[in-house]
Design an enzyme around this catalytic site. Structure first.
Site, short mmCIF file in Angstrom:
data_model
loop_
_atom_site.label_atom_id
_atom_site.label_comp_id
_atom_site.label_asym_id
_atom_site.label_seq_id
_atom_site.Cartn_x
_atom_site.Cartn_y
_atom_site.Cartn_z
N GLU A 1 -8.19 -6.20 5.05
CA GLU A 1 -7.86 -5.88 3.89
C GLU A 1 -6.80 -6.37 3.16
OE1 GLU A 1 -9.29 -1.29 3.42
OE2 GLU A 1 -8.62 -1.58 5.40
N GLY B 1 -14.83 0.61 14.84
CA GLY B 1 -16.09 -0.12 15.03
C GLY B 1 -15.48 -1.41 15.83
N ARG C 1 -2.64 -2.17 -3.28
CA ARG C 1 -3.92 -1.55 -2.95
C ARG C 1 -4.03 -0.31 -3.99
NH1 ARG C 1 -5.87 2.07 2.32
NH2 ARG C 1 -7.98 2.25 1.58
N PHE D 1 -10.00 8.43 19.36
CA PHE D 1 -11.18 8.32 20.01
C PHE D 1 -10.83 7.86 21.46
CE2 PHE D 1 -13.36 8.74 16.13
CZ PHE D 1 -14.68 8.59 16.41
N ASN E 1 0.90 -1.02 -0.04
CA ASN E 1 -0.11 -0.09 -0.18
C ASN E 1 0.96 1.35 -0.21
OD1 ASN E 1 -1.88 2.11 0.28
ND2 ASN E 1 -2.55 1.26 2.23
N ARG F 1 -11.89 14.40 8.34
CA ARG F 1 -12.56 14.74 7.31
C ARG F 1 -14.07 15.33 7.61
NH1 ARG F 1 -11.10 9.58 4.29
NH2 ARG F 1 -9.26 9.91 3.75
N HIS G 1 -13.19 1.97 0.56
CA HIS G 1 -13.08 1.05 1.47
C HIS G 1 -13.70 -0.07 0.83
CE1 HIS G 1 -12.79 4.37 4.89
NE2 HIS G 1 -11.52 3.90 4.39
#
Length: 413
Positions: free
Chosen positions: A398, A346, A105, A297, A24, A255, A194
């Site tokens: 991924e 998540g 990727r 977070f 990547n 964003r 994604h």
């Protein structure tokens, strides 16, 4: 419905010891994993960060040992030379690792690339042509391809596109209400991002539940620093939150997500800001960071516990946008069998999950508090037993998804 499932296809053509090197290449970094696509485990992982800066940071992990170095890294050529030298020095030796392919990727394939594609000079040039749609990503991807193809010429190189999973979006979902000839001339439509993660996770859900993927309706929430949500009907994407670029949709780490486009005109006319300044503001200085000063977070929750009102509002805005999208996608799907959380936030933030699902009992959705608090790297159901819609946490992978798509493609050649 014949649903493609790259997570499983093509594995029988290669042995359990075969590997795929997944790259990547970003604008100032190269992340990599050497993956065993049959077993699913990473053999080695690493990254080269701060390429072109005064001091680069290099990390390589293999066999439980982490090698970390700091040194100048001039460009992507030097970065990949360093990576290959680390494989030779620290391991595993790539000559003995049975590398059958290199997976790259690529964020943006537009409507040109709807599936994994063998890279040659023509494909590489076309990916670069699409750079106006992903100016921060596609040029860096091509740099990585050029170098990797030169340094690793003996194996096939395959481009796997983040946007490919969304080639199935209905025309009504991907079309913007912009003057038709302008949209066509400049290729303006919703492409999504994604996609590799959304495809992998939705397929994994079906296998964990022992259900036929073609019979499942899912809402997949990929919540990391970048965040997106996708409605998946029978294994096929029918709606997604990211658009022409990854800026549209959910509130993210830095964003804005959805915002009135007239804000651009307002800032240009009244604040004297240039297009580049507004682009930087929307992509790098907004979202959770713009509202609270933090985009981690864990720090956000700490600030909230200390009574920080900006942090509280940031989380409120984040949750509100998520719940709005879930409601909209429920209407699009008609029936929702699974709501699934994945990616960094998540998978790890029980507070976010609980708040997103709160008070949805009339829709047949409810979280079990004890299950939600469980810490695990395994896919799991966190909803109550009586619910008609499962709520799940499914770790994304991924790199494994890319590796398996590489194997599936070269097995067909």
């Amino acid at each position: 419905m014949n649903v493609p499932n790259p997570a499983n296809e093509g594995l029988s053509a290669y042995g359990a010891s075969d590997t795929v090197l997944v790259l990547n290449s970003g604008s100032s970094s190269v992340k990599y994993q050497l993956v065993n696509p049959a077993g699913g485990e990473p053999v080695a992982v690493g990254n080269v960060e701060r390429i072109g800066e005064e001091e680069g940071v290099i990390t390589h992990k293999f066999a439980g040992i982490t090698t970390k170095r700091r040194q100048p890294v001039k460009d992507h050529t030097e970065a990949l030379e360093i990576v290959l030298a680390l494989f030779a020095e620290v391991g595993p030796d790539l000559d003995r690792a049975h590398v059958v392919g290199v997976g790259h990727r690529v964020v943006q394939g537009a409507d040109v690339f709807s599936k994994p594609t063998l890279i040659d000079d023509e494909v590489q040039a076309k990916i670069l042509e699409l750079a106006p749609l992903a100016p921060l990503h596609n040029p860096a991807h091509v740099q990585g391809m050029e170098v990797a193809r030169r340094l690793l010429p003996g194996v096939p190189h395959v481009a796997v596109f983040d946007s490919a999973f969304f080639a199935t979006l209905p025309e009504a979902a991907y079309t913007y209400a912009l003057k038709k000839d302008v949209a066509k001339k400049y290729a303006i439509r919703r492409y999504g991002a994604h996609g590799t993660s959304h495809q992998y996770v939705s397929g994994k859900v079906a296998r964990v539940l022992g259900r036929d993927l073609s019979q499942l309706n899912q809402i997949v929430l990929h919540l990391g620093n970048g965040a997106s949500i996708t409605a998946v009907k029978g294994g096929v994407a029918v709606e997604t939150s990211m658009g022409l670029t990854p800026l549209e949709g959910l509130v993210m780490g830095t964003r804005t997500g959805d915002i009135d486009p007239a804000v651009v005109f307002h800032l240009a006319r009244n604040a004297g800001m240039s297009i580049d300044e507004i682009d930087h503001l929307f992509n790098k200085e907004s979202g959770i960071k713009g509202l609270s000063g933090e985009n981690d977070f864990r720090e956000l929750h700490r600030l909230i516990e200390e009574g920080n009102e900006d942090a509280k509002l940031a989380l409120d805005v984040y949750i509100h946008r998520l719940r709005k999208y879930i409601g909209a996608y429920h209407a699009i799907l008609g029936r929702v069998d699974v709501i699934v959380f994945t990616a960094g936030v998540g998978e790890n933030d029980d507070i976010v999950r609980a708040r997103v699902i709160a008070d949805l009992e009339p829709m047949g959705v409810a979280i079990d508090p004890e299950r939600n608090l469980e810490r695990s790297k395994e896919p799991r159901i966190i909803s109550r037993d009586w619910t008609s819609t499962h709520v799940m946490v499914v770790p994304t992978n991924e790199e494994l998804a890319i590796a398996r798509q590489v194997v599936a493609l070269i097995a067909d050649k």
